[in-house]
Motif scaffolding. Structure first.
Motif, mmCIF file in Angstrom:
data_model
loop_
_atom_site.group_PDB
_atom_site.id
_atom_site.type_symbol
_atom_site.label_atom_id
_atom_site.label_comp_id
_atom_site.label_asym_id
_atom_site.label_seq_id
_atom_site.Cartn_x
_atom_site.Cartn_y
_atom_site.Cartn_z
ATOM 1 N N PHE A 38 -17.518 92.014 23.225
ATOM 2 C CA PHE A 38 -16.857 92.908 22.273
ATOM 3 C C PHE A 38 -15.801 92.169 21.450
ATOM 4 C CE2 PHE A 38 -18.307 96.466 25.093
ATOM 5 C CZ PHE A 38 -19.006 97.145 24.115
ATOM 6 N N MET A 39 -15.109 91.225 22.052
ATOM 7 C CA MET A 39 -14.121 90.457 21.295
ATOM 8 C C MET A 39 -14.799 89.601 20.234
ATOM 9 S SD MET A 39 -11.097 89.381 23.994
ATOM 10 C CE MET A 39 -12.083 89.023 25.444
ATOM 11 N N VAL A 40 -15.965 89.049 20.571
ATOM 12 C CA VAL A 40 -16.727 88.276 19.582
ATOM 13 C C VAL A 40 -17.185 89.179 18.446
ATOM 14 C CG1 VAL A 40 -18.854 86.976 19.195
ATOM 15 C CG2 VAL A 40 -17.453 86.499 21.212
ATOM 16 N N GLN A 41 -17.679 90.376 18.788
ATOM 17 C CA GLN A 41 -18.083 91.327 17.746
ATOM 18 C C GLN A 41 -16.913 91.678 16.835
ATOM 19 O OE1 GLN A 41 -19.845 94.668 19.935
ATOM 20 N NE2 GLN A 41 -21.886 93.994 19.302
ATOM 21 N N HIS A 42 -15.772 91.930 17.439
ATOM 22 C CA HIS A 42 -14.617 92.428 16.693
ATOM 23 C C HIS A 42 -13.966 91.355 15.820
ATOM 24 C CE1 HIS A 42 -11.251 95.202 15.969
ATOM 25 N NE2 HIS A 42 -10.462 94.161 16.107
ATOM 26 N N TYR A 43 -13.780 90.167 16.393
ATOM 27 C CA TYR A 43 -13.018 89.132 15.696
ATOM 28 C C TYR A 43 -13.884 88.126 14.941
ATOM 29 C CZ TYR A 43 -8.957 90.765 18.315
ATOM 30 O OH TYR A 43 -7.943 91.539 18.833
ATOM 31 N N VAL A 44 -15.172 87.982 15.336
ATOM 32 C CA VAL A 44 -16.012 86.946 14.743
ATOM 33 C C VAL A 44 -17.145 87.530 13.901
ATOM 34 C CG1 VAL A 44 -17.477 84.946 15.214
ATOM 35 C CG2 VAL A 44 -15.487 85.394 16.657
ATOM 36 N N LEU A 45 -17.968 88.406 14.503
ATOM 37 C CA LEU A 45 -19.153 88.892 13.810
ATOM 38 C C LEU A 45 -18.840 89.935 12.749
ATOM 39 C CD1 LEU A 45 -21.632 89.204 16.822
ATOM 40 C CD2 LEU A 45 -21.380 87.320 15.186
ATOM 41 N N TYR A 46 -17.988 90.900 13.072
ATOM 42 C CA TYR A 46 -17.703 92.008 12.155
ATOM 43 C C TYR A 46 -16.197 92.156 11.934
ATOM 44 C CZ TYR A 46 -22.171 92.902 14.470
ATOM 45 O OH TYR A 46 -23.398 92.769 15.029
ATOM 46 N N PRO A 47 -15.536 91.128 11.411
ATOM 47 C CA PRO A 47 -14.071 91.193 11.270
ATOM 48 C C PRO A 47 -13.593 92.214 10.255
ATOM 49 C CG PRO A 47 -14.932 89.264 10.150
ATOM 50 C CD PRO A 47 -16.077 89.848 10.914
ATOM 51 N N GLY A 48 -14.495 92.723 9.424
ATOM 52 C CA GLY A 48 -14.075 93.701 8.418
ATOM 53 C C GLY A 48 -14.053 95.122 8.933
ATOM 54 N N GLY A 49 -14.575 95.379 10.132
ATOM 55 C CA GLY A 49 -14.639 96.751 10.655
ATOM 56 C C GLY A 49 -13.945 96.845 11.981
ATOM 57 N N LYS A 50 -12.630 96.793 11.967
ATOM 58 C CA LYS A 50 -11.863 96.685 13.201
ATOM 59 C C LYS A 50 -11.375 98.023 13.749
ATOM 60 C CE LYS A 50 -10.392 91.979 12.190
ATOM 61 N NZ LYS A 50 -9.269 91.053 12.013
ATOM 62 N N GLY A 51 -11.766 99.130 13.144
ATOM 63 C CA GLY A 51 -11.398 100.418 13.706
ATOM 64 C C GLY A 51 -9.950 100.784 13.499
ATOM 65 N N ASP A 52 -9.271 100.177 12.528
ATOM 66 C CA ASP A 52 -7.874 100.515 12.268
ATOM 67 C C ASP A 52 -7.839 101.704 11.333
ATOM 68 O OD1 ASP A 52 -4.986 98.633 10.983
ATOM 69 O OD2 ASP A 52 -5.200 100.687 11.684
ATOM 70 N N TYR A 53 -7.533 102.883 11.853
ATOM 71 C CA TYR A 53 -7.663 104.091 11.057
ATOM 72 C C TYR A 53 -6.535 104.282 10.068
ATOM 73 C CZ TYR A 53 -4.424 106.079 14.498
ATOM 74 O OH TYR A 53 -3.355 106.317 15.321
ATOM 75 N N ASP A 54 -5.479 103.496 10.123
ATOM 76 C CA ASP A 54 -4.364 103.692 9.214
ATOM 77 C C ASP A 54 -4.771 103.508 7.751
ATOM 78 O OD1 ASP A 54 -1.977 102.160 11.474
ATOM 79 O OD2 ASP A 54 -2.617 104.240 11.260
ATOM 80 N N ASP A 55 -5.675 102.540 7.487
ATOM 81 C CA ASP A 55 -6.098 102.249 6.123
ATOM 82 C C ASP A 55 -7.555 102.600 5.898
ATOM 83 O OD1 ASP A 55 -3.579 101.160 5.431
ATOM 84 O OD2 ASP A 55 -4.120 99.303 6.465
#
Length: 286
Positions: free
Chosen positions: A247-264
């Motif tokens: 999951f860390m690889v998915q979040h930080y490496v493969l799909y860094p543009g979709g990090k689930g930060d709902y503020d923006d």
């Protein structure tokens, strides 16, 4: 030795805090986004099953004189390495898993969330749940029949300890598969948006400390059956950390543009507006 005992206690409570805190980011994220989009119910649904089993098995190891005696008979007169913080953690995890699962199963009626894809358990999750129940019942049947002939010798016969082991293995089975649906969902969406990375980071930290504590406890006992006698606890930490890395690889490496930060997240603001609309509608009806 005293230093190692203190270190074991510290590791135990710190991993308890890390793992316990890991249950909060996802429901908080869901609430903040007013949506469960991007995630599936399979993870919290299977967590409910897994932590119910984990709590039951830990409680039996810790409180039952019969189970502790049977464990000692099989493991060189040693006591189980289950600690009180394991029981507290399991109960806390069960409660938070129920709350998180309710955000999917009762999204609109209880939480005011709009319906989303993945709000019902998949056939895989239901099949695993049913399979676990069948496995435990089969063990009960074996103990009731094969174990009855040699009930006074738990070291070589089927006994109640085997039922506790079977219930504990439910947690292990759940841990081995519960992450897969969400991992695949992230892959299909090419994004981790909606899936909280903080729960993964906290879970990873807790796994390392849990294994370290069990290793210290076994060293102090001078016998590694503290691990072989409680394989569920040891395997849980390792299996979880493997998925955490993915999951860390998915979040930080493969799909860094979709990090689930709902503020923006414009999509999240849309869900918040939808929740407000539903609340206004309910007020008008009332």
């Amino acid at each position: 030795m005293a230093l190692l005992e203190i270190l074991s206690a510290i590791f135990g409570w710190v991993y308890f805090l890390c793992w316990s805190a890991s249950f909060y980011p996802q429901p908080v994220l869901n609430w903040g986004r007013a949506s469960t989009s991007g995630t599936t119910v399979d993870f919290p649904f299977l967590n409910v099953i897994g932590f119910a089993a984990y709590f039951a098995s830990n409680a039996a190891f810790y409180y039952s004189p019969t189970i502790r005696a049977q464990y000692a008979a099989r493991h060189n007169d040693l006591t189980p390495t289950v600690a009180f913080n394991d029981i507290v953690f399991a109960l806390h995890g069960l409660i938070l898993s129920v709350i998180t699962a309710s955000q999917y199963l009762f999204a609109k009626s209880l939480w005011g969330f709009p319906p989303s894809v993945g709000a019902r358990p998949s056939r895989l999750a239901l099949g695993i749940g049913n399979g676990c129940v069948v496995g435990v019942l089969a063990t009960v049947l074996i103990v009731a029949t094969a174990g009855a002939a040699d009930i006074d010798h738990p070291a070589r016969a089927w006994c109640a300890l085997d039922i506790v082991y079977a219930v504990g293995y439910v947690k292990l089975v759940v841990t081995l598969v519960k992450y897969v649906p969400q991992m695949l969902a992230n892959w299909r969406n090419k994004s981790t948006r909606g899936w909280s990375i903080w729960q993964i980071l906290l879970d990873f930290s807790g796994g390392i400390l849990s294994i370290a504590q069990q290793g210290i406890d076994s060293w102090l006992q001078g016998d590694w059956s503290g691990i072989t006698g409680n394989p569920v606890k040891f395997a849980l930490g390792n299996a979880s950390m493997v998925y955490d890395v993915i999951f860390m690889v998915q979040h930080y490496v493969l799909y860094p543009g979709g990090k689930g930060d709902y503020d923006d997240d414009d999509d999240s603001r849309g869900h918040q507006e939808e929740r407000q609309r539903l609340m206004d509608e309910e007020r008008r009806i009332a």
